[in-house]
Design an enzyme around this catalytic site. Structure first.
Site, short mmCIF file in Angstrom:
data_model
loop_
_atom_site.label_atom_id
_atom_site.label_comp_id
_atom_site.label_asym_id
_atom_site.label_seq_id
_atom_site.Cartn_x
_atom_site.Cartn_y
_atom_site.Cartn_z
N ARG A 82 0.87 -1.18 0.00
CA ARG A 82 0.00 0.00 0.00
C ARG A 82 0.91 1.22 0.00
NH1 ARG A 82 -2.90 2.90 4.29
NH2 ARG A 82 -4.89 3.75 3.50
N ASN A 159 -7.14 8.23 2.43
CA ASN A 159 -6.73 7.63 3.69
C ASN A 159 -7.50 8.23 4.88
OD1 ASN A 159 -4.68 5.94 5.24
ND2 ASN A 159 -4.37 7.96 6.18
N GLU A 160 -8.07 7.37 5.69
CA GLU A 160 -8.70 7.73 6.96
C GLU A 160 -9.50 9.03 6.90
OE1 GLU A 160 -5.63 7.63 9.94
OE2 GLU A 160 -5.17 5.52 9.54
N HIS A 226 -8.70 0.20 9.67
CA HIS A 226 -7.37 0.32 10.25
C HIS A 226 -7.47 -0.04 11.72
CE1 HIS A 226 -5.99 3.31 6.89
NE2 HIS A 226 -6.38 2.12 6.44
N TYR A 228 -5.94 -0.22 15.24
CA TYR A 228 -4.97 0.20 16.23
C TYR A 228 -5.59 0.01 17.62
CZ TYR A 228 -2.11 1.89 12.36
OH TYR A 228 -1.35 1.97 11.22
N GLU A 255 -4.25 -1.14 7.55
CA GLU A 255 -3.18 -0.74 8.45
C GLU A 255 -3.41 -1.41 9.80
OE1 GLU A 255 -2.44 3.38 9.15
OE2 GLU A 255 -2.71 3.96 7.04
N TRP A 284 1.48 -1.49 8.96
CA TRP A 284 2.10 -0.17 8.91
C TRP A 284 3.37 -0.21 9.74
CZ3 TRP A 284 0.58 4.23 6.25
CH2 TRP A 284 1.40 5.36 6.47
#
Length: 448
Positions: A82, A159-160, A226, A228, A255, A284
């Site tokens: 990516r 992105n995001e 993503h 996290y 990610e 990531w």
């Protein structure tokens, strides 16, 4: 250089009352000239199931590192990457020529390219971030580099998009962005990121994914979560991903890391769940993180021989890239160079064998129609041979596998030209047969 995410409490994730996803219809893209979605699965141009197993690379901040980084990422076993691009709104714009070069390098290294526009990161909360409409403008501006690459490239629109403010606009804005790209003739698989700094703690993407998918006239959209700090337990990881799978909606983990400022994600659960469900993941990130999140570097200082604990976990661990990645059949199925050429290289290996020791003179001919600026040769010894010294190149060895890269003076090889290096080694088996299965930048070479 990864941006720090605003904290999103796990308790809020558990407290949000979420409705069940509406099952998506069994559908696939109108054409199968490239990647396409069918029954919630991502298929490549040969109609084979493809599961992303790769990493993120921050190209827009480290453009001079990209060519070598992609070679190193491929050598570590990844099947995809990516790539961070910039629209010019927050960071220096990656223009059409640069995008074309990135795609070319991905293809040369037999990596599926997921191209993402980063300037939308945290819109509504992060100063300077731009809406998805700006990302669409960017993709239309570099359209000429994308058209014809549907077999090799996925377009990650922004992105995001949205931080933790204004994220309820995600659904309509995402539908509009998809519509604009389709109306402009982009037939690629589109990837859409979740709001809330990509983590979707509000379940906005989860609960509206079916409607967004149906709004794509090609039915060729993949949803990107993503993971996290919000996903710090196996239960949360499994619940989120299983809801998409149950609804036959394509999802990927674009990610994730092994720790973060907003909490400690359960990377073991992320990788195990993705593997059990056949869902793609991309860690990531390769290297170059700053601002306090340097721990997210997979390789320290862009050195593939200096993997962090996170890098070793992602590449070499249980459910990791080396154990689970399969190359896209568009690269491996037809014996054709990813750039459209066959017979891309020829290797001559001249052996001087003394039983317990040996020398070898190796010549690599570039049979393609393009010059090489940097290269990587991979092969495996057939017996218990070890390299003791090498000249005009550099080598790393893991068991029988050897990875050779150039010195600065052997880096460039013109089309039709050759490069040579020598090595000396030893063998405990008392035999030093010629290796087979040479590959140059991931492409199989002829031998003589």
């Amino acid at each position: 250089m990864k941006r720090r995410r605003a904290a999103a409490a796990t308790g809020l994730l558990l407290a949000v009352c979420a409705s069940l996803l509406t099952a998506a219809p069994s559908a696939q893209a109108a054409g199968t000239a490239g990647f396409h979605v069918k029954d919630g699965r991502l298929l490549d141009a040969t109609d084979q199931d493809f599961v992303l197993r790769g990493v993120n690379h921050a190209h827009t901040w480290y453009p001079d590192r990209t060519d070598q980084a992609l070679k190193d990422i491929k050598a570590k076993g990844a099947n995809s990457v990516r790539v961070v691009l910039a629209t010019g709104d927050q960071w220096t714009r990656n223009d059409t020529a640069d995008v074309a070069h990135v795609i070319d390098q991905c293809k040369r290294n037999r990596l599926v390219c997921v191209l993402e526009a980063h300037d939308t990161t945290g819109y509504g909360e992060s100063a300077g971030a731009v809406p998805l409409a700006k990302a669409v403008d960017y993709w239309l501006g570099v359209k000429s580099a994308l058209v014809g690459q549907e077999k090799y490239v996925l377009v990650n629109i922004g992105n995001e998009p949205w931080g933790n403010t204004g994220y309820t606009a995600w659904t309509d804005a995402t539908k509009t962005a998809i519509g604009r790209l389709r109306n402009a003739g982009l037939d690629h698989t589109l990837v859409v990121d979740a709001p809330n700094w990509g983590q979707d703690w509000s379940f906005t993407m989860r609960d509206n994914a079916a409607g967004v998918f149906a709004a794509d006239p090609d039915r060729n959209t993949v949803f990107d979560i993503h993971m996290y700090g919000v996903y710090d337990t196996a239960a949360e990881v499994k619940d989120y991903l299983n809801r998409f799978v149950s609804a036959r909606l394509p999802v990927m983990v674009g990610e994730f890391g092994d720790m973060h400022s907003d909490g400690n994600p359960d990377e073991d659960a992320i990788m195990a769940t993705a593997q059990s469900l056949g869902i793609g993941y991309l860690g990531w990130s390769w290297s170059g993180n700053g601002g306090g999140v340097e721990y997210l570097d997979l390789a320290r200082g862009f050195d593939p021989n200096q993997l962090s604990a996170w890098g070793k976990r992602l590449f070499d661990g249980v459910d990791g890239i080396k154990a689970t990645a399969k190359e896209a059949s568009v690269f491996s199925g037809g014996g054709t160079d990813p750039g459209g050429e066959s017979g891309a290289c020829t290797v001559t290996y001249r052996l001087s064998d003394w039983g317990g020791s040996f020398n070898a003179d190796v010549t690599v001919r570039n049979d393609s129609t393009h010059a090489l600026d940097g290269w990587a040769l991979d092969f495996a010894f057939p017996a218990q041979q070890r390299i003791n010294a090498i000249w005009n190149a550099k080598a790393t060895q893991s068991g029988t596998k050897v990875h050779v890269t150039p010195e600065s003076w052997t880096r460039s090889v013109p089309a039709g030209g050759s490069v040579g290096f020598g090595l000396s080694g030893s063998s405990t088996a008392g035999t030093n047969a010629v290796p087979t299965g040479f590959t140059l930048d991931g492409r199989t070479c002829a031998t003589r």
